[in-house]
Design an enzyme around this catalytic site. Structure first.
Site, mmCIF file in Angstrom:
data_model
loop_
_atom_site.group_PDB
_atom_site.id
_atom_site.type_symbol
_atom_site.label_atom_id
_atom_site.label_comp_id
_atom_site.label_asym_id
_atom_site.label_seq_id
_atom_site.Cartn_x
_atom_site.Cartn_y
_atom_site.Cartn_z
ATOM 1 C CD GLU A 1 -2.859 -1.253 2.322
ATOM 2 O OE1 GLU A 1 -4.024 -1.592 2.147
ATOM 3 O OE2 GLU A 1 -2.384 -1.045 3.451
ATOM 4 C CB CYS B 1 3.187 7.281 3.218
ATOM 5 S SG CYS B 1 3.771 6.126 4.467
ATOM 6 C CB CYS C 1 7.195 -5.220 8.602
ATOM 7 S SG CYS C 1 8.657 -4.519 9.391
ATOM 8 C CB CYS D 1 6.261 -2.652 15.818
ATOM 9 S SG CYS D 1 7.934 -2.202 15.310
ATOM 10 C CB CYS E 1 2.933 -2.249 13.459
ATOM 11 S SG CYS E 1 3.014 -2.018 11.680
ATOM 12 N N GLY F 1 6.891 -2.053 5.974
ATOM 13 C CA GLY F 1 8.258 -2.554 5.980
ATOM 14 C C GLY F 1 9.256 -1.686 6.718
ATOM 15 C CD GLU F 2 13.815 -0.739 9.518
ATOM 16 O OE1 GLU F 2 13.120 -0.359 10.467
ATOM 17 O OE2 GLU F 2 14.661 -0.020 8.950
ATOM 18 C CB SER G 1 10.969 5.960 8.656
ATOM 19 O OG SER G 1 10.581 5.568 9.933
ATOM 20 C CB SER H 1 9.912 4.076 14.738
ATOM 21 O OG SER H 1 8.754 3.791 15.437
ATOM 22 C CG LEU H 2 13.032 6.411 20.830
ATOM 23 C CD1 LEU H 2 14.287 5.994 20.098
ATOM 24 C CD2 LEU H 2 13.211 7.780 21.469
ATOM 25 C CB CYS I 1 1.406 5.723 11.723
ATOM 26 S SG CYS I 1 1.990 7.207 10.940
HETATM 27 S S1 SF4 Z 1 6.055 -0.116 12.748
HETATM 28 FE FE1 SF4 Z 1 7.349 -0.197 10.906
HETATM 29 S S2 SF4 Z 1 9.125 -1.464 11.548
HETATM 30 FE FE2 SF4 Z 1 7.477 -1.839 13.060
HETATM 31 S S3 SF4 Z 1 6.394 -3.676 12.273
HETATM 32 FE FE3 SF4 Z 1 5.303 -1.841 11.483
HETATM 33 S S4 SF4 Z 1 6.202 -1.502 9.450
HETATM 34 FE FE4 SF4 Z 1 7.611 -2.836 10.582
#
Ligand code: SF4
Length: 345
Positions: A92, A107, A114, A118, A121, A164-165, A196, A219-220, A338
């Site tokens: 997306e 974005c 991913c 997290c 997420c 994704g990362e 990011s 992303s902390l 997000c």
């Molecule tokens: S916040 Fe970002 S790094 Fe964390 S699982 Fe979601 S997509 Fe991956």
């Protein structure tokens, strides 16, 4: 060779190997990126690209992502595009309206799914996972830009904050960023491109070493390792102090602020003690703290109330003493906010 899959300098080298100078390589890029002509058989007639160059492109035809859904939020005008890869995997892209009239930031996704896990997420809960090729990132841009242009608007920025990362797909992401930035291709200013990461220290240092001019966001999640490990499992590999130390090296080398994205969760990470810990952690590292209210369709986490968020922001102002920004995470009603991208809806 797909011109959406290589950095501009590599395209010039490739063209030189076929007897064409850098100007021809740039013309090829502008044909693809600015005029949107992806069919090499039209390049000679429309842009005087030498036949030997057009015929050396492969695979033919140049592949495209399939756009299979597009939805606009009636609430705030955010728009989400869902694409399918050649094997049918969903990814997306979100079109973010900016304050400047007619300006849109994209974005972009860098992976399907991913592996970072997290806990807040939805992307982490997708079962399919793979890196996207550079052309698959660029095709999100090209197709989204067509839509934006059709609306009489223009793309002025790009953030690698979708699925994704990005630093797990480092080379393809940086190739795509270089193409987005190139004046013959995407023509987006370097400072309007943000990459990011959830905090992969070796890749942050590589990014610093290589001298990229794009912005960096980290992303902390939380300021202490104990809390961070609960939200961001990869935190067990790199203590948060190491992540901020890497951010500091970047900020000092680039002479800019690093964005620290902080997902605010009621009863978890928005107390006075959290603000104090963040202040100690950051010290005089040049940062901007972006506060983002969590959006968790699973219901596990709730955003803070307005009063809780204001109290946390006030505490941060006292303890951090650097810019604190409340970042609007839009498109909640279309699963575009997000942490909600999951290839559905
Ligand atoms: S916040 Fe970002 S790094 Fe964390 S699982 Fe979601 S997509 Fe991956």
């Amino acid at each position: 060779m797909d011109p959406r899959n290589v950095r501009p300098g590599e395209l010039e080298t490739w063209a030189a190997g076929r007897g064409c100078d850098a100007g021809v390589a740039r013309k090829l890029l502008s044909t693809v990126f600015q005029r949107g002509v992806l069919d090499p058989s039209r390049w000679m007639a429309e842009s005087q690209i030498p036949r030997r160059l057009a015929e050396a492109v492969s695979p033919l035809p140049l592949p495209r992502l399939t756009l299979d859904a597009s939805v606009v939020s009636p609430g705030d005008g955010f728009q989400k595009l869902r694409f399918r890869t050649s094997e049918g995997l969903a990814l997306e892209t979100v079109l973010i309206p900016l304050h400047k009239p007619g300006a849109v930031s994209l974005c972009l996704s860098s992976q399907v799914g991913c592996a970072m896990g997290c806990t807040f997420c939805a992307t982490a809960r997708m079962t399919s996972r793979r890196n996207l090729q550079a052309w698959e990132i660029i095709d999100q841009f090209l197709q989204a830009r067509e839509i934006v242009r059709g609306q009489g608007r223009r793309v002025t920025g790009a953030v690698f904050m979708g699925m994704g990362e990005p630093f797990l797909n480092y080379d393809h992401v940086l190739t795509a960023a270089d193409l987005l930035r190139c004046s013959s291709a995407g023509s987006i200013g370097a400072k309007a491109i943000t990459i990011s990461t959830v905090g992969l220290v070796p890749e942050i240092d590589r990014y610093t070493r290589e001298g990229h001019r794009y912005r960096l966001a980290i992303s902390l999640g939380a300021a202490t390792d104990a809390k961070r490990r609960e939200l961001v499992p990869v935190a067990s590999r790199w203590p948060v102090a190491e992540v901020v130390a890497a951010a500091r090296r970047f900020a000092l080398a680039r002479r800019c602020r690093v964005t620290l994205a902080y997902v605010c969760i009621a009863g978890v990470n928005v107390g006075e003690d959290d603000a104090q810990a963040l202040g100690v952690l950051i010290g005089d590292t040049p940062v901007r703290v972006d506060l983002i209210e969590v959006t968790d369709p699973s219901g596990r986490y709730a955003p803070p109330t307005t009063a809780e968020l204001q109290a946390f922001r006030d505490a941060l102002t006292r303890h951090v003493g650097q810019p604190i920004v409340r970042r609007y995470s839009g498109g909640k009603d279309i699963q575009a906010a997000c942490g909600t991208l999951a290839g559905v809806g």
